[in-house]
Design an enzyme around this catalytic site. Sequence first.
Site, PDB file in Angstrom:
ATOM      1  N   ALA A   8      55.757  80.106  47.764  1.00 23.11           N
ATOM      2  CA  ALA A   8      56.077  81.546  47.745  1.00 23.11           C
ATOM      3  C   ALA A   8      56.884  81.900  46.506  1.00 23.11           C
ATOM      4  O   ALA A   8      57.657  82.859  46.498  1.00 23.11           O
ATOM      5  CB  ALA A   8      56.851  81.915  49.017  1.00 23.11           C
ATOM      6  N   VAL A  11      54.202  82.811  41.278  1.00 18.77           N
ATOM      7  CA  VAL A  11      52.754  83.068  41.329  1.00 18.77           C
ATOM      8  C   VAL A  11      52.321  83.416  42.755  1.00 18.77           C
ATOM      9  O   VAL A  11      51.566  84.374  42.974  1.00 18.77           O
ATOM     10  CB  VAL A  11      51.949  81.864  40.804  1.00 18.77           C
ATOM     11  CG1 VAL A  11      50.455  82.119  40.928  1.00 18.77           C
ATOM     12  CG2 VAL A  11      52.310  81.566  39.360  1.00 18.77           C
ATOM     13  N   ARG A  82      56.021  74.685  34.217  1.00 20.10           N
ATOM     14  CA  ARG A  82      56.589  74.062  33.015  1.00 20.10           C
ATOM     15  C   ARG A  82      57.715  74.919  32.435  1.00 20.10           C
ATOM     16  O   ARG A  82      57.829  76.114  32.728  1.00 20.10           O
ATOM     17  CB  ARG A  82      55.512  73.805  31.969  1.00 20.10           C
ATOM     18  CG  ARG A  82      54.806  75.022  31.428  1.00 20.10           C
ATOM     19  CD  ARG A  82      53.885  74.642  30.279  1.00 20.10           C
ATOM     20  NE  ARG A  82      52.828  75.613  30.068  1.00 20.10           N
ATOM     21  CZ  ARG A  82      52.031  75.623  29.005  1.00 20.10           C
ATOM     22  NH1 ARG A  82      52.177  74.716  28.058  1.00 20.10           N
ATOM     23  NH2 ARG A  82      51.075  76.530  28.878  1.00 20.10           N
ATOM     24  N   ARG A  88      51.318  71.531  30.349  1.00 24.60           N
ATOM     25  CA  ARG A  88      51.002  71.554  31.797  1.00 24.60           C
ATOM     26  C   ARG A  88      50.815  70.127  32.311  1.00 24.60           C
ATOM     27  O   ARG A  88      51.144  69.814  33.443  1.00 24.60           O
ATOM     28  CB  ARG A  88      49.718  72.342  32.041  1.00 24.60           C
ATOM     29  CG  ARG A  88      49.793  73.821  31.678  1.00 24.60           C
ATOM     30  CD  ARG A  88      48.419  74.443  31.834  1.00 24.60           C
ATOM     31  NE  ARG A  88      48.371  75.849  31.483  1.00 24.60           N
ATOM     32  CZ  ARG A  88      48.146  76.311  30.247  1.00 24.60           C
ATOM     33  NH1 ARG A  88      47.995  75.477  29.244  1.00 24.60           N
ATOM     34  NH2 ARG A  88      48.090  77.615  30.030  1.00 24.60           N
ATOM     35  N   ASN A  95      53.727  67.217  40.717  1.00 25.02           N
ATOM     36  CA  ASN A  95      52.799  68.102  41.428  1.00 25.02           C
ATOM     37  C   ASN A  95      51.677  67.383  42.185  1.00 25.02           C
ATOM     38  O   ASN A  95      51.200  67.880  43.216  1.00 25.02           O
ATOM     39  CB  ASN A  95      52.222  69.142  40.465  1.00 25.02           C
ATOM     40  CG  ASN A  95      53.269  70.181  40.087  1.00 25.02           C
ATOM     41  OD1 ASN A  95      54.375  70.175  40.632  1.00 25.02           O
ATOM     42  ND2 ASN A  95      52.941  71.081  39.175  1.00 25.02           N
ATOM     43  N   VAL A 118      45.870  76.221  42.243  1.00 29.01           N
ATOM     44  CA  VAL A 118      46.516  76.886  41.110  1.00 29.01           C
ATOM     45  C   VAL A 118      47.505  75.951  40.399  1.00 29.01           C
ATOM     46  O   VAL A 118      47.652  75.990  39.171  1.00 29.01           O
ATOM     47  CB  VAL A 118      47.249  78.165  41.591  1.00 29.01           C
ATOM     48  CG1 VAL A 118      47.910  78.904  40.429  1.00 29.01           C
ATOM     49  CG2 VAL A 118      46.281  79.101  42.317  1.00 29.01           C
ATOM     50  N   HIS A 175      41.914  73.858  31.535  1.00 28.39           N
ATOM     51  CA  HIS A 175      43.002  74.854  31.495  1.00 28.39           C
ATOM     52  C   HIS A 175      44.224  74.206  30.831  1.00 28.39           C
ATOM     53  O   HIS A 175      45.236  73.937  31.458  1.00 28.39           O
ATOM     54  CB  HIS A 175      43.320  75.318  32.932  1.00 28.39           C
ATOM     55  CG  HIS A 175      44.432  76.319  32.998  1.00 28.39           C
ATOM     56  ND1 HIS A 175      44.381  77.551  32.391  1.00 28.39           N
ATOM     57  CD2 HIS A 175      45.640  76.267  33.617  1.00 28.39           C
ATOM     58  CE1 HIS A 175      45.503  78.210  32.633  1.00 28.39           C
ATOM     59  NE2 HIS A 175      46.288  77.449  33.371  1.00 28.39           N
TER      60      HIS A 175
HETATM   61  N1  LIG Z   1      46.266  77.667  37.240  1.00 27.72           N
HETATM   62  C1  LIG Z   1      46.920  78.626  36.605  1.00 27.72           C
HETATM   63  O1  LIG Z   1      46.318  79.438  35.905  1.00 27.72           O
HETATM   64  C2  LIG Z   1      48.397  78.757  36.789  1.00 27.72           C
HETATM   65  C3  LIG Z   1      49.051  79.929  36.404  1.00 27.72           C
HETATM   66  C4  LIG Z   1      50.431  80.015  36.595  1.00 27.72           C
HETATM   67  C5  LIG Z   1      51.129  78.954  37.177  1.00 27.72           C
HETATM   68  N2  LIG Z   1      50.457  77.848  37.537  1.00 27.72           N
HETATM   69  C6  LIG Z   1      51.135  76.732  38.180  1.00 27.72           C
HETATM   70  O2  LIG Z   1      51.429  77.140  39.522  1.00 27.72           O
HETATM   71  C7  LIG Z   1      52.570  76.422  39.991  1.00 27.72           C
HETATM   72  C8  LIG Z   1      53.600  77.398  40.561  1.00 27.72           C
HETATM   73  O3  LIG Z   1      54.144  78.199  39.545  1.00 27.72           O
HETATM   74  P1  LIG Z   1      55.293  79.261  39.891  1.00 27.72           P
HETATM   75  O4  LIG Z   1      55.610  79.953  38.630  1.00 27.72           O
HETATM   76  O5  LIG Z   1      54.907  80.058  41.080  1.00 27.72           O
HETATM   77  O6  LIG Z   1      56.485  78.264  40.277  1.00 27.72           O
HETATM   78  P2  LIG Z   1      57.730  78.592  41.235  1.00 27.72           P
HETATM   79  O7  LIG Z   1      58.721  77.514  41.005  1.00 27.72           O
HETATM   80  O8  LIG Z   1      58.165  80.001  41.056  1.00 27.72           O
HETATM   81  O9  LIG Z   1      57.122  78.448  42.696  1.00 27.72           O
HETATM   82  C9  LIG Z   1      56.666  77.239  43.229  1.00 27.72           C
HETATM   83  C10 LIG Z   1      57.053  77.217  44.687  1.00 27.72           C
HETATM   84  O10 LIG Z   1      56.491  76.051  45.301  1.00 27.72           O
HETATM   85  C11 LIG Z   1      57.397  75.651  46.308  1.00 27.72           C
HETATM   86  N3  LIG Z   1      57.123  74.282  46.726  1.00 27.72           N
HETATM   87  C12 LIG Z   1      57.409  73.115  46.103  1.00 27.72           C
HETATM   88  N4  LIG Z   1      56.995  72.072  46.845  1.00 27.72           N
HETATM   89  C13 LIG Z   1      56.426  72.590  47.964  1.00 27.72           C
HETATM   90  C14 LIG Z   1      55.801  72.018  49.095  1.00 27.72           C
HETATM   91  N5  LIG Z   1      55.679  70.699  49.235  1.00 27.72           N
HETATM   92  N6  LIG Z   1      55.327  72.842  50.049  1.00 27.72           N
HETATM   93  C15 LIG Z   1      55.446  74.177  49.932  1.00 27.72           C
HETATM   94  N7  LIG Z   1      56.024  74.783  48.867  1.00 27.72           N
HETATM   95  C16 LIG Z   1      56.509  73.994  47.902  1.00 27.72           C
HETATM   96  C17 LIG Z   1      58.764  75.821  45.659  1.00 27.72           C
HETATM   97  O11 LIG Z   1      59.801  75.852  46.627  1.00 27.72           O
HETATM   98  C18 LIG Z   1      58.576  77.130  44.925  1.00 27.72           C
HETATM   99  O12 LIG Z   1      59.017  78.238  45.680  1.00 27.72           O
HETATM  100  C19 LIG Z   1      53.060  75.602  38.805  1.00 27.72           C
HETATM  101  O13 LIG Z   1      52.574  74.288  38.883  1.00 27.72           O
HETATM  102  C20 LIG Z   1      52.460  76.314  37.612  1.00 27.72           C
HETATM  103  O14 LIG Z   1      52.305  75.472  36.498  1.00 27.72           O
HETATM  104  C21 LIG Z   1      49.113  77.716  37.343  1.00 27.72           C
HETATM  105  O1  LIG Z   2      51.249  78.130  31.192  1.00 30.54           O
HETATM  106  C1  LIG Z   2      51.494  77.587  32.264  1.00 30.54           C
HETATM  107  O2  LIG Z   2      52.069  76.499  32.352  1.00 30.54           O
HETATM  108  C2  LIG Z   2      51.145  78.279  33.548  1.00 30.54           C
HETATM  109  C3  LIG Z   2      49.721  78.691  33.648  1.00 30.54           C
HETATM  110  O3  LIG Z   2      48.854  77.608  33.559  1.00 30.54           O
HETATM  111  C4  LIG Z   2      49.371  79.784  32.692  1.00 30.54           C
HETATM  112  O4  LIG Z   2      48.402  79.638  31.957  1.00 30.54           O
HETATM  113  O5  LIG Z   2      50.058  80.821  32.702  1.00 30.54           O
END
Ligand SMILES: NC(=O)c1ccc[n+]([C@@H]2O[C@H](COP(=O)([O-])OP(=O)(O)OC[C@H]3O[C@@H](n4cnc5c(N)ncnc54)[C@H](O)[C@@H]3O)[C@@H](O)[C@H]2O)c1
Ligand SMILES: O=C(O)C[C@H](O)C(=O)O
EC number: 1.1.1.37
Length: 311
Positions: A8, A11, A82, A88, A95, A118, A175
Amino acid sequence: MKVTIVGAGNVGASCADVISYRGIASEVVLLDIKEGFAEGKAMDLMQCATNTGFNTVITGVTNDYSKTANSNVVVITSGIPRKPGMTREELIGINAGIVKTVADNVLTHSPNAIIVVVSNPMDTMTYLTLKATGLPKNRVIGMGGALDSSRFRYYLSRALDKPSNDVSAMVIGGHGDTTMIPLTRLASYNGIPVSEFLSEEELAKVAAATMVGGATLTGLLGTSAWYAPGASVAYLVDSILNDQKKMIACSVMLDGEYGQSDICIGVPCIIGKNGIEEILDITLNDAEKEKFAKSAEAVINMNEDLKSVLA
Ligand SMILES: NC(=O)c1ccc[n+]([C@@H]2O[C@H](COP(=O)([O-])OP(=O)(O)OC[C@H]3O[C@@H](n4cnc5c(N)ncnc54)[C@H](O)[C@@H]3O)[C@@H](O)[C@H]2O)c1
Ligand SMILES: O=C(O)C[C@H](O)C(=O)O
């Protein structure tokens, strides 16, 4: 229709915001491991309902998977993001374990769900989810291309000085900062090739900015981006739940397409109620083929690291 979002954080909450605001699902469950956090996010989001006019019911839970039961779609955003200067790929150590446990837990309560991955490094986390759950490949979708393509369209629109929504363009490949492949040759301004308006040098600059789009935002924000990622997930979830058959670049398991097998990587897909309904194996030119092969090699090397990380 019910959507569970695991994680939560930035993202996950942003995705819940767009899903509810646009009425994409009737029910959203936010689940987080941090005590009270998802409950707080859900309450804050629900207090938008009267001012923005949505009817989606958003519930927050602390690690209680029973509340996620019978979800149609589960989005996995749990894990760490990150920091500036990181790639990443460096997130794999923490992760991978989180994503594997979460995928097992969600399936126990929602055995028919389509899973959208994600968490980063996303292509490898998608591969891990598929292998760990044994789900058919149409039900595990990595979200990356939808976001990277929206950034590509943004940078093209700035170079063209025209609205993003008049620009059509797609990013395929991994990605990652060095593995993305913005398909400049196929980008258009309302059907007119962008090369009619932009020089090769300008297009190369747009492609380079797109590839490091996530890193640029991480440098500015101190953590990775969330508004466009959340909106991109919601766009994908909308196409699944409402069977829109949109063509979206997603990370999917390839079985010979683009000359690759046993790898999840971004390619154009038709997304509908069954998840990945079709993979479009389009013809790339020689330079694009070479980039795709290099990108796939990097993703395969990252997948290899799963063995030691999860050992
Ligand atoms: N694929 C994409 O395009 C993309 C885009 C943005 C971010 N991301 C990735 O998404 C992930 C989340 O990013 P964010 O900015 O929301 O981070 P964030 O730190 O704001 O949120 C991550 C949440 O995951 C929770 N969490 C951790 N372990 C957990 C578990 N075992 N069970 C349930 N919840 C758990 C944390 O408490 C935290 O609230 C990161 O790995 C980021 O790199 C990917
Ligand atoms: O850049 C990142 O690490 C998060 C995500 O993959 C993004 O592209 O925004």
